[in-house]
Design a protein around this motif. Structure first.
Motif, PDB file in Angstrom:
ATOM      1  N   ASP A 244       0.896  -1.203   0.038  1.00 32.23           N
ATOM      2  CA  ASP A 244      -0.026   0.139   0.059  1.00 32.23           C
ATOM      3  C   ASP A 244       0.899   1.242  -0.148  1.00 32.23           C
ATOM      4  OD1 ASP A 244      -2.520  -1.340   0.002  1.00 32.23           O
ATOM      5  OD2 ASP A 244      -2.388  -1.491   2.257  1.00 32.23           O
ATOM      6  N   ILE A 246       1.176   5.591  -0.813  1.00 32.53           N
ATOM      7  CA  ILE A 246       0.766   6.888  -1.034  1.00 32.53           C
ATOM      8  C   ILE A 246       1.776   7.793  -1.813  1.00 32.53           C
ATOM      9  CG2 ILE A 246       0.059   9.161  -0.012  1.00 32.53           C
ATOM     10  CD1 ILE A 246      -0.783   7.684   2.275  1.00 32.53           C
ATOM     11  N   ILE A 247       1.271   8.393  -3.027  1.00 31.76           N
ATOM     12  CA  ILE A 247       1.900   8.913  -3.964  1.00 31.76           C
ATOM     13  C   ILE A 247       1.879  10.683  -3.904  1.00 31.76           C
ATOM     14  CG2 ILE A 247       0.765   8.790  -5.939  1.00 31.76           C
ATOM     15  CD1 ILE A 247       3.324   8.380  -7.517  1.00 31.76           C
ATOM     16  N   ALA A 273      -1.803  -1.429  -3.991  1.00 27.09           N
ATOM     17  CA  ALA A 273      -2.614  -0.414  -4.460  1.00 27.09           C
ATOM     18  C   ALA A 273      -1.546   0.925  -4.255  1.00 27.09           C
ATOM     19  CB  ALA A 273      -3.525  -0.226  -3.173  1.00 27.09           C
ATOM     20  N   ILE A 274      -1.607   1.801  -5.045  1.00 26.12           N
ATOM     21  CA  ILE A 274      -0.894   2.923  -5.114  1.00 26.12           C
ATOM     22  C   ILE A 274      -1.710   4.226  -5.179  1.00 26.12           C
ATOM     23  CG2 ILE A 274       0.908   4.327  -6.100  1.00 26.12           C
ATOM     24  CD1 ILE A 274       2.315   1.711  -6.843  1.00 26.12           C
ATOM     25  N   GLY A 275      -1.948   5.336  -4.605  1.00 24.25           N
ATOM     26  CA  GLY A 275      -2.837   6.485  -4.895  1.00 24.25           C
ATOM     27  C   GLY A 275      -2.167   7.679  -4.031  1.00 24.25           C
ATOM     28  N   LYS A 276      -2.873   8.637  -4.432  1.00 21.26           N
ATOM     29  CA  LYS A 276      -2.765   9.916  -4.047  1.00 21.26           C
ATOM     30  C   LYS A 276      -3.802  10.216  -2.528  1.00 21.26           C
ATOM     31  CE  LYS A 276      -5.923  12.870  -6.734  1.00 21.26           C
ATOM     32  NZ  LYS A 276      -6.040  13.667  -7.670  1.00 21.26           N
ATOM     33  N   ALA A 278      -6.865  11.502  -0.827  1.00 21.45           N
ATOM     34  CA  ALA A 278      -8.130  11.885  -1.123  1.00 21.45           C
ATOM     35  C   ALA A 278      -8.346  13.394  -0.678  1.00 21.45           C
ATOM     36  CB  ALA A 278      -9.223  11.018  -0.753  1.00 21.45           C
TER      37      ALA A 278
END
Length: 305
Positions: A244, A246-247, A273-276, A278
């Protein structure tokens, strides 16, 4: 030790004073203190830099501290540490490396740790990496961990790197016998132009062995991260790998899973999972009085907790 060295020890090993139990403190390439106990011996290697940590069978409720600190710019070393854990032992091993570099030369520590975990032994291994100093010289760490767990053995491994390391390549390989178990938890944060690469390889050779590999990371600014996970089920076993991340900003993150079942009863799972962050998360915290920057920091800290 001077204040810089004491601060490094606090950051990587939570040491504010001389620890109880067995310990070996390495500072700027030499021994800065050592203690052994009736059940845990620490012996200097004669053929290469490093130590052997020998834990007798049935040793319970003891700990070993083996931190490494570097405060000299330009010092580069490679250290080999072997852990021999006897049957039915139950101990905690606290390692870690801190580099303070105020110069213009690269400071580097490469550590090669080999764990020989005996039957039904239980080990918790904690490793923290930390960098500081305002020099232009690099702070580099490349840890390698080789694990062999015998029947019924258990190793819990916690690795943390959240500040100050310019480049790191972490490699961990584990081989599991019957009923053996390994749990690996990684927490990582990069910023600036830092680079971090993590590789996990697990071979579950014994029946009813299991592996659980979890990585949580945050990449900021222009930093780059690569996460590689290889789990091989060579018998009836269970394996789980999870990444997991955060980018943020202009960072780059790669997650590369590989699971291979070489047995009909091997049950393997990989999640990534990779994401910014929210936007609604930040807005919610801002309604509680935080600035956008404070809200972002709270979210990151909670994610890596």
């Amino acid at each position: 030790m001077d204040q810089i060295q004491k601060t490094l020890l606090e950051q990587v090993a939570d040491l504010h004073d001389v620890p109880t139990g067995a310990y070996n403190i390495r500072s700027n390439g030499t021994s800065a203190g050592r203690n052994t106990t009736a059940n845990i011996d620490i012996v200097t290697k004669t053929d290469k830099p490093g130590i052997d940590i020998i834990i007798k069978p049935n040793t319970k409720n003891e700990s070993v501290h083996i931190p490494v600190i570097i405060s000299e710019s330009g010092l580069e070393e490679c250290v080999y540490n072997d852990f021999y854990i006897g049957e039915n032992a139950d101990v905690v091993i606290i390692a870690g490396c801190g580099i303070h570099n105020c110069g213009d030369q690269t400071s580097k520590h490469d550590g090669v740790h080999a764990f020989h975990v005996g039957k039904n032994a239980k080990i918790k291994y904690v490793e923290k990496h930390y960098g500081s100093g305002d020099g232009t010289g690099g702070r580099i760490m490349n840890p390698q961990t080789i694990v062999d767990i015998e029947q019924g053995g258990y190793l819990e491994m916690e690795t943390t790197q959240i500040k100050g390391i310019d480049s790191t390549k972490r490699f961990t390989r584990a081989t599991l016998d019957k009923d053996a178990k390994i749990v690996i938890t990684e927490k990582l944060m990069t910023h600036g132009n830092q680079y971090a690469e993590t590789t996990f390889e697990v071979d579950m050779n014994g029946e009813n062995s299991s592996a659980n590999v979890i990585s949580r990371s945050v990449a900021k600014d222009n930093s780059k991260q690569v996460f590689l996970s290889k789990i091989n089920g060579n018998s009836k076993c269970t394996g789980h790998s999870e990444c997991d991340a955060i980018i943020m900003d202009n960072a780059v993150i790669s997650a590369i899973p590989e699971i291979t079942a070489n047995d009909l009863d091997a049950a393997l799972i990989h999640e990534a999972a990779i994401g910014k962050i929210a936007g609604e998360q930040i807005i919610k915290l801002m309604t509680l009085g935080l600035t956008a920057e404070e809200a972002e920091e709270q979210i990151v800290n909670g994610f890596l907790k």
